[in-house]
Scaffold this motif. Structure first.
Motif, PDB file in Angstrom:
ATOM      1  N   PHE A  83       0.956  -1.219  -0.104  1.00 42.26           N
ATOM      2  CA  PHE A  83      -0.088  -0.078   0.069  1.00 42.26           C
ATOM      3  C   PHE A  83       0.394   1.378   0.079  1.00 42.26           C
ATOM      4  CE2 PHE A  83      -2.254  -2.909   2.051  1.00 42.26           C
ATOM      5  CZ  PHE A  83      -3.764  -3.388   1.505  1.00 42.26           C
ATOM      6  N   VAL A  84       0.538   2.382  -0.729  1.00 47.05           N
ATOM      7  CA  VAL A  84       0.715   3.538  -0.348  1.00 47.05           C
ATOM      8  C   VAL A  84      -0.202   4.589   1.056  1.00 47.05           C
ATOM      9  CG1 VAL A  84       1.510   5.524  -1.281  1.00 47.05           C
ATOM     10  CG2 VAL A  84       1.359   3.251  -3.000  1.00 47.05           C
ATOM     11  N   GLU A  85       0.439   4.953   1.608  1.00 46.93           N
ATOM     12  CA  GLU A  85      -0.182   5.189   3.225  1.00 46.93           C
ATOM     13  C   GLU A  85       0.728   6.973   2.511  1.00 46.93           C
ATOM     14  OE1 GLU A  85       0.870   3.687   6.557  1.00 46.93           O
ATOM     15  OE2 GLU A  85      -0.440   1.804   6.027  1.00 46.93           O
ATOM     16  N   VAL A  86      -0.585   7.462   2.391  1.00 49.19           N
ATOM     17  CA  VAL A  86      -0.271   9.771   2.707  1.00 49.19           C
ATOM     18  C   VAL A  86      -2.068  10.003   3.144  1.00 49.19           C
ATOM     19  CG1 VAL A  86       0.200   9.749   0.202  1.00 49.19           C
ATOM     20  CG2 VAL A  86      -1.717   9.865   0.559  1.00 49.19           C
ATOM     21  N   THR A  87      -1.564  10.846   4.081  1.00 48.23           N
ATOM     22  CA  THR A  87      -2.507  11.388   4.908  1.00 48.23           C
ATOM     23  C   THR A  87      -2.593  12.696   3.701  1.00 48.23           C
ATOM     24  OG1 THR A  87      -0.934  11.204   6.589  1.00 48.23           O
ATOM     25  CG2 THR A  87      -2.322  13.520   6.820  1.00 48.23           C
ATOM     26  N   GLY A  88      -4.488  12.485   4.156  1.00 47.75           N
ATOM     27  CA  GLY A  88      -5.004  13.557   4.072  1.00 47.75           C
ATOM     28  C   GLY A  88      -6.052  14.725   4.141  1.00 47.75           C
ATOM     29  N   SER A  89      -7.366  15.081   4.166  1.00 46.01           N
ATOM     30  CA  SER A  89      -7.977  15.984   4.590  1.00 46.01           C
ATOM     31  C   SER A  89      -9.804  15.995   3.905  1.00 46.01           C
ATOM     32  CB  SER A  89      -7.509  17.796   4.387  1.00 46.01           C
ATOM     33  OG  SER A  89      -7.992  18.331   5.408  1.00 46.01           O
ATOM     34  N   VAL A  90      -9.761  16.204   4.903  1.00 42.98           N
ATOM     35  CA  VAL A  90     -11.532  15.169   4.385  1.00 42.98           C
ATOM     36  C   VAL A  90     -11.982  17.391   4.215  1.00 42.98           C
ATOM     37  CG1 VAL A  90     -13.913  15.422   4.458  1.00 42.98           C
ATOM     38  CG2 VAL A  90     -12.375  14.176   5.724  1.00 42.98           C
ATOM     39  N   LEU A  91     -12.237  17.646   2.811  1.00 41.67           N
ATOM     40  CA  LEU A  91     -12.943  18.312   1.721  1.00 41.67           C
ATOM     41  C   LEU A  91     -14.093  18.772   1.561  1.00 41.67           C
ATOM     42  CD1 LEU A  91      -9.598  19.079  -0.337  1.00 41.67           C
ATOM     43  CD2 LEU A  91     -10.708  20.586   2.306  1.00 41.67           C
ATOM     44  N   ILE A 228     -12.027  13.328   0.127  1.00 43.53           N
ATOM     45  CA  ILE A 228     -10.746  13.596   0.635  1.00 43.53           C
ATOM     46  C   ILE A 228      -9.463  13.736  -0.505  1.00 43.53           C
ATOM     47  CG2 ILE A 228      -8.705  12.235   1.637  1.00 43.53           C
ATOM     48  CD1 ILE A 228     -10.830  10.904   3.177  1.00 43.53           C
ATOM     49  N   GLU A 229      -9.094  14.626   0.002  1.00 46.59           N
ATOM     50  CA  GLU A 229      -8.091  15.547  -1.247  1.00 46.59           C
ATOM     51  C   GLU A 229      -6.766  15.009  -0.177  1.00 46.59           C
ATOM     52  OE1 GLU A 229      -7.355  18.744  -4.124  1.00 46.59           O
ATOM     53  OE2 GLU A 229      -6.473  19.558  -2.326  1.00 46.59           O
ATOM     54  N   ALA A 230      -5.977  13.862  -1.355  1.00 48.51           N
ATOM     55  CA  ALA A 230      -3.924  13.391  -0.606  1.00 48.51           C
ATOM     56  C   ALA A 230      -2.916  14.267  -1.803  1.00 48.51           C
ATOM     57  CB  ALA A 230      -4.013  12.647  -0.108  1.00 48.51           C
ATOM     58  N   ASP A 231      -2.209  14.644  -1.490  1.00 48.66           N
ATOM     59  CA  ASP A 231      -0.629  15.029  -1.954  1.00 48.66           C
ATOM     60  C   ASP A 231       0.115  13.070  -2.279  1.00 48.66           C
ATOM     61  OD1 ASP A 231      -1.414  16.974  -2.496  1.00 48.66           O
ATOM     62  OD2 ASP A 231      -0.446  17.709  -0.671  1.00 48.66           O
ATOM     63  N   VAL A 232       0.500  12.623  -3.212  1.00 49.76           N
ATOM     64  CA  VAL A 232       1.197  11.322  -3.583  1.00 49.76           C
ATOM     65  C   VAL A 232       2.514  12.081  -4.156  1.00 49.76           C
ATOM     66  CG1 VAL A 232       0.883   8.701  -4.242  1.00 49.76           C
ATOM     67  CG2 VAL A 232      -0.897   9.941  -3.554  1.00 49.76           C
ATOM     68  N   SER A 233       3.696  11.350  -4.147  1.00 49.60           N
ATOM     69  CA  SER A 233       4.448  11.603  -4.626  1.00 49.60           C
ATOM     70  C   SER A 233       4.951  10.981  -5.904  1.00 49.60           C
ATOM     71  CB  SER A 233       5.872  10.552  -3.292  1.00 49.60           C
ATOM     72  OG  SER A 233       7.152  10.500  -4.213  1.00 49.60           O
ATOM     73  N   GLU A 234       5.776  11.635  -6.588  1.00 49.91           N
ATOM     74  CA  GLU A 234       5.555  11.231  -8.186  1.00 49.91           C
ATOM     75  C   GLU A 234       6.113  10.022  -8.687  1.00 49.91           C
ATOM     76  OE1 GLU A 234       7.496  14.724 -10.096  1.00 49.91           O
ATOM     77  OE2 GLU A 234       9.624  14.393  -8.772  1.00 49.91           O
ATOM     78  N   ARG A 235       6.776   9.831  -7.564  1.00 48.35           N
ATOM     79  CA  ARG A 235       7.164   8.525  -7.897  1.00 48.35           C
ATOM     80  C   ARG A 235       6.358   7.284  -7.986  1.00 48.35           C
ATOM     81  NH1 ARG A 235       9.039   4.632  -3.384  1.00 48.35           N
ATOM     82  NH2 ARG A 235       8.100   5.920  -1.715  1.00 48.35           N
ATOM     83  N   VAL A 287     -17.884  11.836  10.552  1.00 50.41           N
ATOM     84  CA  VAL A 287     -16.812  12.967   9.494  1.00 50.41           C
ATOM     85  C   VAL A 287     -17.368  13.862   8.429  1.00 50.41           C
ATOM     86  CG1 VAL A 287     -15.600  12.917   6.996  1.00 50.41           C
ATOM     87  CG2 VAL A 287     -15.980  10.527   8.219  1.00 50.41           C
ATOM     88  N   LYS A 288     -16.590  15.556   9.244  1.00 46.30           N
ATOM     89  CA  LYS A 288     -16.160  16.807   8.997  1.00 46.30           C
ATOM     90  C   LYS A 288     -15.307  17.403   7.684  1.00 46.30           C
ATOM     91  CE  LYS A 288     -20.200  16.536  12.166  1.00 46.30           C
ATOM     92  NZ  LYS A 288     -21.441  16.849  11.330  1.00 46.30           N
ATOM     93  N   PRO A 289     -15.788  18.253   7.376  1.00 46.65           N
ATOM     94  CA  PRO A 289     -14.819  19.371   6.765  1.00 46.65           C
ATOM     95  C   PRO A 289     -13.755  19.037   7.268  1.00 46.65           C
ATOM     96  CG  PRO A 289     -16.619  20.064   5.928  1.00 46.65           C
ATOM     97  CD  PRO A 289     -17.294  18.736   7.577  1.00 46.65           C
ATOM     98  N   ASN A 290     -12.128  19.319   6.800  1.00 45.41           N
ATOM     99  CA  ASN A 290     -10.766  19.621   7.384  1.00 45.41           C
ATOM    100  C   ASN A 290     -10.221  18.951   8.933  1.00 45.41           C
ATOM    101  OD1 ASN A 290     -10.832  21.616   5.808  1.00 45.41           O
ATOM    102  ND2 ASN A 290     -12.142  23.165   7.770  1.00 45.41           N
ATOM    103  N   MET A 291     -11.623  17.567   8.383  1.00 41.20           N
ATOM    104  CA  MET A 291     -10.432  16.455   9.169  1.00 41.20           C
ATOM    105  C   MET A 291      -9.635  15.556   8.656  1.00 41.20           C
ATOM    106  SD  MET A 291     -13.643  13.319  11.006  1.00 41.20           S
ATOM    107  CE  MET A 291     -14.136  14.494  11.881  1.00 41.20           C
TER     108      MET A 291
END
Length: 375
Positions: A83-91, A228-235, A287-291
């Motif tokens: 798995f690729v694990e990344v941290t995201g934020s609820v929008l 949810i929006e998250a940033d994933v490494s370009e690799r 689940v709330k925005p910005n969580m």
């Protein structure tokens, strides 16, 4: 006088005896220290001699090597997921700025930051005095225009008067009706209302402040259409794709859900070398925005993988290797390492899964070391 002399003689004898015992004890301690020193020097000489002989005679080295106490484990064979694990934020797709639509001074603000409101609920009230005066004036004009139009219509029906007089009365009445409707619409817009159910994120104005059409008043976030929006490494470009399975964990509420990647960005952020990944959420009341959330996106799986703990894999100038046990002897086995996830490493080549591997004590053994397996 004779008695005192006897006591003196006895004391002297005791003193002499005590000194003799101390001298004897000191001598024994000195002998012990000397013997220990000689033994240590002898052991060092023996070890040095054994090393010299072992270099000249490999059989002697093998025969005199002590067995290392170890424990063993078996490789695991089965499903391996990476798995690729990344941290995201609820929008929220409904994250909007609510602005004023009419000019005026704010009379009342009923909403506060963090307040949950329903669709249509009043958030603020703008002074409508000027608009109300215009409405009263137009209503009076309209009343007169209606009376004139009705009389002119009766005359026109009786073929009295001209058509121009009838049309002018009709046009005057209809024009005033439209003006009145416009003013009432403006009056309704002095009430700033919630466009949908959601939460007031921030209040940008104060009571008594003068606002104009387009002035931002509230930042408002809806409770539906969350993602949810998250940033994933370009690799991981080309590895993480739309439709991939993703497991989402919300640490603050200790809940987990499974879904799929709904969108993958096509632009690399030059500041942090990442691309955007979006995941739409199902209805989850807590689940709330910005969580904050943690996304585990599966990018690789193998149905019949051979797996070993990470800490057992060692490395030298030839590559990765692991120690296995054969006939109470440790053997160095070179392997081809696959992917690693958390504490498990996939082995692509070098192991079949039937081997017995050195577990505890793996750092004390070497190739062809005698081992003693702890029961």
């Amino acid at each position: 006088m004779k008695t005192n002399f006897q006591f003196l003689i006895i004391a002297l004898l005791l003193l002499v005896a005590s000194c003799g015992e101390k001298d004897e004890l000191t001598a024994k301690k000195d002998d012990l220290a000397k013997m220990k020193k000689e033994a240590s020097e002898l052991r060092s000489s023996i070890e040095a001699l054994e090393k010299e002989i072992a270099q000249l005679d490999p059989e002697f080295a093998l025969a005199n090597r002590k067995a290392v106490l170890i424990s063993t484990i078996k490789p695991t064979v089965g499903q391996f997921d990476h798995f690729v694990e990344v941290t995201g934020s609820v929008l929220s797709k409904k994250n909007v700025s609510i602005s004023g639509e009419v000019s005026g001074r704010i009379q009342e603000i009923s909403a506060v930051e963090g307040m949950r409101v329903s669709k249509g609920q009043v958030l603020a009230r703008v002074d409508a005095e000027a608009i109300l005066r215009n409405i009263d004036e137009v209503q009076k004009q309209l009343e007169l225009a209606v009376i004139i139009f009705e009389k002119q219509e009766r005359l026109w029906n009786q073929q009295i008067g001209t058509e121009i007089q009838y049309l002018e009365a009709k046009n005057r009445k209809e024009s005033l009706e439209k003006s009145l409707a416009t003013l009432k619409t403006q009056e309704s817009r002095t009430l700033v209302k919630a466009p949908f159910t959601g939460t007031v994120e921030s209040v940008l104005v104060r009571t008594g402040e003068l606002v104009q059409p387009g002035t931002p008043m509230f930042q408002f976030v809806g409770e539906s259409d969350l993602f949810i929006e998250a940033d994933v490494s370009e690799r991981y470009v080309g590895i993480v794709n739309k439709g991939d399975s993703v497991e989402i964990t919300f640490p603050s509420i200790n809940q987990t859900m499974s879904t799929k990647v709904s969108a993958v960005g096509s632009i690399i952020n030059q500041n942090n070398r990442t691309f955007k990944v979006e995941v739409f959420l199902q209805n989850m009341p807590l689940v709330k925005p910005n969580m904050i959330s943690v996304l585990r996106i599966k990018d690789y799986e193998s149905k019949e993988a051979v797996m070993v703990p990470n800490y057992l894999v060692l490395q030298d100038n030839k590559g990765d290797y692991i120690f296995k046990v054969e006939d109470n002897t440790s053997k160095k086995q070179y392997i081809k390492r696959g992917k690693t996830y958390r504490e498990i490493t996939e082995v692509l080549e070098g192991l079949t899964g039937q081997e017995t591997l050195v577990d505890k004590g793996f750092r004390e053994v070497g190739d062809n070391f005698m081992v003693n397996v702890a029961q």
